[in-house]
Design a protein around this motif. Sequence first.
Motif, mmCIF file in Angstrom:
data_model
loop_
_atom_site.group_PDB
_atom_site.id
_atom_site.type_symbol
_atom_site.label_atom_id
_atom_site.label_comp_id
_atom_site.label_asym_id
_atom_site.label_seq_id
_atom_site.Cartn_x
_atom_site.Cartn_y
_atom_site.Cartn_z
ATOM 1 N N LEU A 1 0.823 -1.209 0.000
ATOM 2 C CA LEU A 1 0.000 0.000 0.000
ATOM 3 C C LEU A 1 0.857 1.259 0.000
ATOM 4 C CD1 LEU A 1 -2.448 -1.040 2.889
ATOM 5 C CD2 LEU A 1 -2.521 -1.725 0.480
ATOM 6 N N THR A 2 0.313 2.336 -0.572
ATOM 7 C CA THR A 2 0.975 3.636 -0.466
ATOM 8 C C THR A 2 0.841 4.134 0.969
ATOM 9 O OG1 THR A 2 -1.026 4.862 -1.076
ATOM 10 C CG2 THR A 2 0.481 4.249 -2.880
ATOM 11 N N ASP A 3 1.704 5.045 1.365
ATOM 12 C CA ASP A 3 1.648 5.579 2.729
ATOM 13 C C ASP A 3 0.347 6.330 2.985
ATOM 14 O OD1 ASP A 3 4.125 4.534 3.371
ATOM 15 O OD2 ASP A 3 5.203 6.384 2.908
ATOM 16 N N ASP A 4 -0.205 6.937 1.938
ATOM 17 C CA ASP A 4 -1.430 7.729 2.089
ATOM 18 C C ASP A 4 -2.659 6.981 1.569
ATOM 19 O OD1 ASP A 4 -0.813 7.814 -0.609
ATOM 20 O OD2 ASP A 4 -1.289 9.938 -0.832
ATOM 21 N N VAL A 5 -2.642 5.671 1.693
ATOM 22 C CA VAL A 5 -3.720 4.838 1.162
ATOM 23 C C VAL A 5 -5.088 5.290 1.703
ATOM 24 C CG1 VAL A 5 -3.513 3.049 2.958
ATOM 25 C CG2 VAL A 5 -4.433 2.444 0.699
ATOM 26 N N GLY A 6 -6.073 5.274 0.827
ATOM 27 C CA GLY A 6 -7.456 5.521 1.218
ATOM 28 C C GLY A 6 -8.179 4.184 1.306
ATOM 29 N N HIS A 7 -9.167 4.091 2.175
ATOM 30 C CA HIS A 7 -9.825 2.799 2.400
ATOM 31 C C HIS A 7 -11.286 3.015 2.767
ATOM 32 C CE1 HIS A 7 -10.978 -0.575 5.142
ATOM 33 N NE2 HIS A 7 -10.437 -1.274 4.165
ATOM 34 N N SER A 8 -12.167 2.294 2.076
ATOM 35 C CA SER A 8 -13.574 2.274 2.478
ATOM 36 C C SER A 8 -14.013 0.822 2.558
ATOM 37 C CB SER A 8 -14.465 3.054 1.504
ATOM 38 O OG SER A 8 -14.502 2.422 0.243
ATOM 39 N N VAL B 1 -17.133 1.823 6.890
ATOM 40 C CA VAL B 1 -16.215 2.937 6.666
ATOM 41 C C VAL B 1 -16.546 3.505 5.291
ATOM 42 C CG1 VAL B 1 -13.804 3.642 6.430
ATOM 43 C CG2 VAL B 1 -14.414 1.810 8.032
ATOM 44 N N THR B 2 -17.061 4.715 5.255
ATOM 45 C CA THR B 2 -17.530 5.281 3.988
ATOM 46 C C THR B 2 -16.571 6.301 3.383
ATOM 47 O OG1 THR B 2 -18.799 6.973 5.174
ATOM 48 C CG2 THR B 2 -19.950 4.929 4.582
ATOM 49 N N ASP B 3 -15.639 6.812 4.158
ATOM 50 C CA ASP B 3 -14.714 7.833 3.662
ATOM 51 C C ASP B 3 -13.429 7.161 3.183
ATOM 52 O OD1 ASP B 3 -13.167 10.023 3.102
ATOM 53 O OD2 ASP B 3 -13.127 10.798 5.152
ATOM 54 N N ASP B 4 -13.159 7.233 1.893
ATOM 55 C CA ASP B 4 -11.942 6.634 1.353
ATOM 56 C C ASP B 4 -10.901 7.696 0.989
ATOM 57 O OD1 ASP B 4 -13.007 7.744 -0.913
ATOM 58 O OD2 ASP B 4 -13.202 5.873 -2.014
ATOM 59 N N SER B 5 -10.956 8.818 1.690
ATOM 60 C CA SER B 5 -9.996 9.893 1.434
ATOM 61 C C SER B 5 -8.573 9.420 1.699
ATOM 62 C CB SER B 5 -10.275 11.096 2.346
ATOM 63 O OG SER B 5 -11.551 11.620 2.109
ATOM 64 N N ARG B 6 -7.687 9.870 0.857
ATOM 65 C CA ARG B 6 -6.270 9.568 1.042
ATOM 66 C C ARG B 6 -5.679 10.605 1.985
ATOM 67 N NH1 ARG B 6 -3.571 8.428 -4.677
ATOM 68 N NH2 ARG B 6 -1.850 7.900 -3.305
ATOM 69 N N LEU B 7 -5.167 10.117 3.100
ATOM 70 C CA LEU B 7 -4.583 10.994 4.109
ATOM 71 C C LEU B 7 -3.117 10.609 4.314
ATOM 72 C CD1 LEU B 7 -7.532 10.861 6.662
ATOM 73 C CD2 LEU B 7 -7.028 12.673 5.004
ATOM 74 N N PRO B 8 -2.276 11.553 4.722
ATOM 75 C CA PRO B 8 -0.853 11.248 4.887
ATOM 76 C C PRO B 8 -0.576 10.037 5.787
ATOM 77 C CG PRO B 8 -1.217 13.603 5.112
ATOM 78 C CD PRO B 8 -2.578 12.954 5.034
ATOM 79 N N VAL C 1 -11.997 -3.341 -4.839
ATOM 80 C CA VAL C 1 -11.484 -2.611 -5.989
ATOM 81 C C VAL C 1 -10.238 -1.873 -5.506
ATOM 82 C CG1 VAL C 1 -11.931 -0.846 -7.726
ATOM 83 C CG2 VAL C 1 -13.781 -2.375 -6.983
ATOM 84 N N LEU C 2 -9.125 -2.135 -6.166
ATOM 85 C CA LEU C 2 -7.840 -1.580 -5.773
ATOM 86 C C LEU C 2 -7.370 -0.602 -6.841
ATOM 87 C CD1 LEU C 2 -6.200 -5.009 -4.878
ATOM 88 C CD2 LEU C 2 -7.505 -3.504 -3.355
ATOM 89 N N GLU C 3 -7.307 0.666 -6.490
ATOM 90 C CA GLU C 3 -6.789 1.673 -7.410
ATOM 91 C C GLU C 3 -5.281 1.746 -7.217
ATOM 92 O OE1 GLU C 3 -8.861 5.397 -7.120
ATOM 93 O OE2 GLU C 3 -10.807 4.404 -7.260
ATOM 94 N N VAL D 1 -5.910 3.237 -3.212
ATOM 95 C CA VAL D 1 -7.262 3.288 -2.647
ATOM 96 C C VAL D 1 -7.842 1.880 -2.679
ATOM 97 C CG1 VAL D 1 -9.609 4.234 -2.861
ATOM 98 C CG2 VAL D 1 -7.634 5.670 -3.443
ATOM 99 N N ILE D 2 -8.455 1.490 -1.560
ATOM 100 C CA ILE D 2 -9.140 0.198 -1.439
ATOM 101 C C ILE D 2 -10.609 0.488 -1.208
ATOM 102 C CG2 ILE D 2 -9.361 -1.946 -0.120
ATOM 103 C CD1 ILE D 2 -6.479 -1.338 0.948
ATOM 104 N N ARG D 3 -11.452 -0.120 -2.020
ATOM 105 C CA ARG D 3 -12.897 -0.003 -1.816
ATOM 106 C C ARG D 3 -13.458 -1.408 -1.674
ATOM 107 N NH1 ARG D 3 -12.033 4.311 -5.583
ATOM 108 N NH2 ARG D 3 -12.584 6.265 -4.603
#
Length: 155
Positions: free
Chosen positions: A57-64, A69-76, A139-141, A149-151
């Motif tokens: 995963l990237t360090d700022d991975v987003g996950h929903s 968990v509905t917010d998949d925002s990428r955070l540091p 779904v993996l972006e 991002v993981i959804r």
Amino acid sequence: MKKMLIAVLSLVVVPLALANETQNKLHDFAHHYFSSMVATQAPNATSKELEGYLALLTDDVGHSHLPYVTDDSRLPDGKQAMRQGMTFYLGAHTAYSAELLDVFVFNDSAVAIRYKNTAEGIHPQNQQAISYTQTMMEVLEMENDKVAVIRKYHE
């Protein structure tokens, strides 16, 4: 004439070969991702398995993980947040199995895995017994050969 035909064919064949190589690479990545993720759910999973998964995963991975968990925002600190959350549940299963059902590759930017899993254990927060069987789609972006991002969706 031969040179013209070779030039035209190379414009068609080379991009197709590169696209096929990318699809194969993402397909292989999906299998590796699935194996690494499953290893983190095993009853005897340790931080070694967890770190093996997190390395994908990237360090700022987003996950929903709908609907939880509905917010998949990428955070540091996305990876650190996942590490903390997954560590809390590490070893909570007394039994776990998973079967990869499908892999779908979307150009060079995303891959989806569909799998069925079964788990039993004790929830670490409320000490209640848990038991479930479910079919999931992740779904993996992708970004720079890592998951950005993981959804997760339930069937």
